[in-house]
Scaffold this motif. Structure first.
Motif, PDB file in Angstrom:
ATOM      1  N   PRO A  92       0.834  -1.216   0.000  1.00 42.93           N
ATOM      2  CA  PRO A  92       0.000   0.000   0.000  1.00 42.93           C
ATOM      3  C   PRO A  92       0.862   1.256   0.000  1.00 42.93           C
ATOM      4  O   PRO A  92       1.782   1.390   0.805  1.00 42.93           O
ATOM      5  N   TYR A  93       0.580   2.157  -0.909  1.00 41.92           N
ATOM      6  CA  TYR A  93       1.406   3.347  -1.095  1.00 41.92           C
ATOM      7  C   TYR A  93       1.418   4.241   0.139  1.00 41.92           C
ATOM      8  O   TYR A  93       2.413   4.889   0.442  1.00 41.92           O
ATOM      9  N   GLU A  94       0.292   4.274   0.864  1.00 37.73           N
ATOM     10  CA  GLU A  94       0.204   5.203   1.995  1.00 37.73           C
ATOM     11  C   GLU A  94       1.005   4.731   3.206  1.00 37.73           C
ATOM     12  O   GLU A  94       1.267   5.502   4.126  1.00 37.73           O
ATOM     13  N   ASP A  95       1.408   3.466   3.216  1.00 39.27           N
ATOM     14  CA  ASP A  95       2.188   2.959   4.347  1.00 39.27           C
ATOM     15  C   ASP A  95       3.646   3.409   4.242  1.00 39.27           C
ATOM     16  O   ASP A  95       4.205   3.504   3.150  1.00 39.27           O
ATOM     17  N   GLU A  96       4.264   3.679   5.382  1.00 39.86           N
ATOM     18  CA  GLU A  96       5.678   4.052   5.415  1.00 39.86           C
ATOM     19  C   GLU A  96       6.525   2.792   5.290  1.00 39.86           C
ATOM     20  O   GLU A  96       6.492   1.919   6.147  1.00 39.86           O
ATOM     21  N   MET A  97       7.262   2.681   4.198  1.00 34.64           N
ATOM     22  CA  MET A  97       8.041   1.473   3.950  1.00 34.64           C
ATOM     23  C   MET A  97       9.399   1.556   4.637  1.00 34.64           C
ATOM     24  O   MET A  97      10.028   2.614   4.674  1.00 34.64           O
ATOM     25  N   LYS A  98       9.847   0.438   5.175  1.00 35.56           N
ATOM     26  CA  LYS A  98      11.150   0.347   5.823  1.00 35.56           C
ATOM     27  C   LYS A  98      12.067  -0.564   5.008  1.00 35.56           C
ATOM     28  O   LYS A  98      11.612  -1.421   4.249  1.00 35.56           O
ATOM     29  N   SER A  99      13.351  -0.395   5.225  1.00 30.28           N
ATOM     30  CA  SER A  99      14.327  -1.209   4.500  1.00 30.28           C
ATOM     31  C   SER A  99      14.123  -2.701   4.755  1.00 30.28           C
ATOM     32  O   SER A  99      14.298  -3.522   3.855  1.00 30.28           O
ATOM     33  N   ALA A 100      13.746  -3.051   5.968  1.00 28.63           N
ATOM     34  CA  ALA A 100      13.576  -4.464   6.326  1.00 28.63           C
ATOM     35  C   ALA A 100      12.485  -5.149   5.509  1.00 28.63           C
ATOM     36  O   ALA A 100      12.459  -6.379   5.404  1.00 28.63           O
ATOM     37  N   GLU A 101      11.584  -4.363   4.920  1.00 32.95           N
ATOM     38  CA  GLU A 101      10.505  -4.941   4.116  1.00 32.95           C
ATOM     39  C   GLU A 101      10.979  -5.343   2.717  1.00 32.95           C
ATOM     40  O   GLU A 101      10.272  -6.061   2.012  1.00 32.95           O
ATOM     41  N   ILE A 102      12.140  -4.865   2.318  1.00 33.96           N
ATOM     42  CA  ILE A 102      12.690  -5.231   1.006  1.00 33.96           C
ATOM     43  C   ILE A 102      13.407  -6.566   1.182  1.00 33.96           C
ATOM     44  O   ILE A 102      14.595  -6.627   1.493  1.00 33.96           O
ATOM     45  N   LYS A 103      12.681  -7.646   0.998  1.00 33.11           N
ATOM     46  CA  LYS A 103      13.196  -8.981   1.304  1.00 33.11           C
ATOM     47  C   LYS A 103      13.585  -9.731   0.035  1.00 33.11           C
ATOM     48  O   LYS A 103      12.903  -9.658  -0.982  1.00 33.11           O
TER      49      LYS A 103
END
Length: 258
Positions: free
Chosen positions: A136-147
């Motif tokens: 979801p675009y509105e969520d703040e993405m973190k580096s840890a989510e890039i798996k």
């Protein structure tokens, strides 16, 4: 005379002992060298299809889109810089396929960061407001989510693709997937604003002290499609990415060779 016989027996015993010890080592060395040669041969082997198989598929688009971005890890004080590479190899075929696989994905030459190969999730391809990893675009993405998804990606073959992790069995097959070079460096957003009164997103690599030589990249991968008649089409794609272009311009596109 008796002493000479004993000495001869001792010498023969020593020689036999050495042979028993050395021969297995020689055998192992030869096997290892042979294995290394085979691996090198397989890695450098040019992939070719028969003329009949080659005619089944048309490469109608072959590009990689490169851009830099950052993720906010700690509000206002810590952001991490990353590079994403969207790979687009549009393959048109009228013969139905039963499988579509991207394999032997290689990323080489970089001096900073960690590689993550990201496959899209089961997300509707009608949605466009998605973040870099199809969330979801509105969520703040973190580096840890890039798996990392590994060096082989398999897409589901369906009659008509409605999700990003699917390809249609007939027609255009152009699944989107990403190569990420993550955590190249960090910067403090608040300090930049305090000192410059301006934050420019195109400079996220410069803010993180990333140099062009850090992100000179070469990428390669194989696409394998299996048809309903059991025949297989395989093509290797590759590209050289210029670190200076990435750092200076933040984004650019490059043709995939095949």
């Amino acid at each position: 005379m008796e002493k000479n016989k004993k000495l001869l027996l001792i010498i023969i015993g020593i020689i036999l002992s050495l042979l028993i010890f050395i021969l297995p080592i020689i055998f192992l060395v030869r096997v290892t060298i042979s294995g290394v040669r085979n691996i090198a041969s397989n890695n450098s082997k040019t992939i070719t299809n028969s003329e009949e198989i080659e005619k089944k598929v048309e490469v109608s688009q072959n590009e990689a889109y490169v851009s830099a971005f950052s993720t906010e890890e700690v509000k206002d004080t810590k952001e991490l810089s990353h590079i994403k590479i969207w790979v687009n190899a549009n393959l048109f075929h009228m013969d139905a396929i039963t499988s579509y696989t991207v394999k032997n994905i290689k990323v080489e030459g970089y001096r900073k960061g960690k590689v993550a190969i990201v496959k899209p999730g089961h997300v509707s391809n009608t949605l466009s407001s998605l973040n870099y990893i199809w969330g979801p675009y509105e969520d703040e993405m973190k580096s840890a989510e890039i798996k990392d998804s590994g060096r082989t990606i398999t897409f589901n073959v369906v009659d008509v693709a409605h999700y990003y992790d699917e390809v249609s069995k007939v027609g255009s097959a152009m699944p989107t997937w990403g190569i990420f070079l993550k955590e190249l460096g960090e910067f403090n957003y608040r300090k930049i604003m305090d000192s410059e009164n301006l934050f420019e997103s195109v400079n996220v690599l410069k803010y993180a002290s990333v140099e062009p030589n850090d992100v000179n990249l070469s990428i390669s991968f194989d696409v394998e499609m299996v048809f309903e008649d059991g025949t297989k089409w395989v093509k290797r794609f590759s590209a050289e990415l210029d670190g200076a272009q990435i750092v200076e311009n933040n984004s650019y596109s490059v043709k995939l060779s095949y």
